[in-house]
Scaffold this motif. Sequence first.
Motif, short mmCIF file in Angstrom:
data_model
loop_
_atom_site.label_atom_id
_atom_site.label_comp_id
_atom_site.label_asym_id
_atom_site.label_seq_id
_atom_site.Cartn_x
_atom_site.Cartn_y
_atom_site.Cartn_z
N ILE A 211 0.65 -1.13 0.25
CA ILE A 211 -0.44 -0.15 -0.11
C ILE A 211 0.62 1.01 -0.15
N THR A 212 0.42 2.22 -0.40
CA THR A 212 1.00 3.31 -0.37
C THR A 212 -0.12 4.72 -0.14
N GLY A 213 1.05 6.01 0.77
CA GLY A 213 0.61 6.68 1.62
C GLY A 213 0.75 6.93 2.78
N THR A 214 -0.13 7.93 3.67
CA THR A 214 0.25 7.92 5.25
C THR A 214 0.42 7.64 6.16
N PRO A 215 0.86 7.07 6.72
CA PRO A 215 0.27 5.35 7.61
C PRO A 215 -0.70 6.18 8.80
N ALA A 216 -0.16 7.22 9.20
CA ALA A 216 -0.57 8.18 10.50
C ALA A 216 -1.76 8.45 9.57
N TYR A 217 -2.49 8.18 8.91
CA TYR A 217 -3.70 8.79 8.09
C TYR A 217 -5.00 7.87 7.11
N PHE A 218 -4.38 7.01 7.34
CA PHE A 218 -5.32 5.80 6.81
C PHE A 218 -5.99 5.24 7.35
N ALA A 219 -7.35 4.85 6.57
CA ALA A 219 -8.31 4.03 7.33
C ALA A 219 -7.95 2.76 7.55
#
Length: 398
Positions: free
Chosen positions: A188-196
């Motif tokens: 997965i790609t993104g910013t972990p602190a703001y993942f659902a």
Amino acid sequence: MTEQQRARAVVGPDYLLAGRYRLDSKLGGGGMGAVWLAVDTLLSRKVAVKQATSTADLTPDAAKAIREQAMREGRIAAQLANPHAIAMHDVALDSGEPWLIMEYLPSRSLAMALNITESLPPDEVIQIGAQVADALTAAHAAGIVHRDIKPGNILIADRGSGIGMVKISDFGISRAKNDTHEENSSVITGTPAYFAPEVARGADPTEASDVFSLGATLYTATEGQPPFGVDSDSIALLHKVAGARITPPRRSGAMTATLLHMLEPDPARRPSMEQVRQRLVTLAVGKNGSPSSVLNQPLRGADGAVPFWARRGARGAGSTTRRAERIHGQTMTGLPAANEGTPLDRVPRPGDASETAKPKTRYAPPAFEPARKKSQTPVYVAIAVVAVILLIVLLFAL
């Protein structure tokens, strides 16, 4: 020297990109590419240009993937026309490398604002949320999922006639529903602190995931840290997110109920982005107020003026870069999903009877729950033992 190496060597201030855009200074950068301030010499206006990660030392397949990603971002962002989303003007090719030409907004990000104030009043966060939700409602209607909503991607104009207006930026990892590009579902790609939570578990991001990420962003703005706390270990943080147990908000005021609804563990129980926009607008102006007074107007503080942190020149105390990286995190690629396939309907929700009857252990950061002193209990026991011994000795003496 190859053409790619030549291009990499000369790119910098005063470089004329694609024969039209003259670079001025670097505005920022990260894992998804560097952003420059430039001048469109044809239209005599300032623009922001995004340089994809250099492909000079990559394999042909990897270089092709970078170029295709940049083109996808350009196509996706060009579909969205909303006053609260950064506009995409052009995709320029320079020495075979794609550059994204975007609207330039003299601004600071919400992450930078939180470096100045650490947290914001709920009334101001409600306005920010309403304007961002307006842009994301349009994105979802166009079949676009942002996938990386966070404080660093929310911009607030800090000067000029538009001071105080809010826009969301960086659709770099967004996906359109009709996008046929295949991705590796195991990462997965993104910013972990703001993942659902479902994204942390390996599910495909959806509009509901965007709702959660916006909720996590607004939570951070009022509480001063993300809903799952802070952890420098991204994998450990992913598992916290997958567990879906947030630290309950304590400073969100009138926004609390809406915030908790956005942060529902089960995506099916979250409101739509359009419903979020309506609820935030209602909180800002009341049931009979005009939506345009919050959606088409700059942010206002309690005194009716643009908040001080949104004005150019506002500064925070101490080093802000380190705190920004620790609190807000950076977009990351190739993260392994945590606890894939675990059903979210089994996760307790705030207010559930089962959760109330049987308290669960929650992660709570030091700011909210002081650490217990482990030495207190042994000391009390030792004192009691000594007192008993002295009492026995005294009785024998008598």
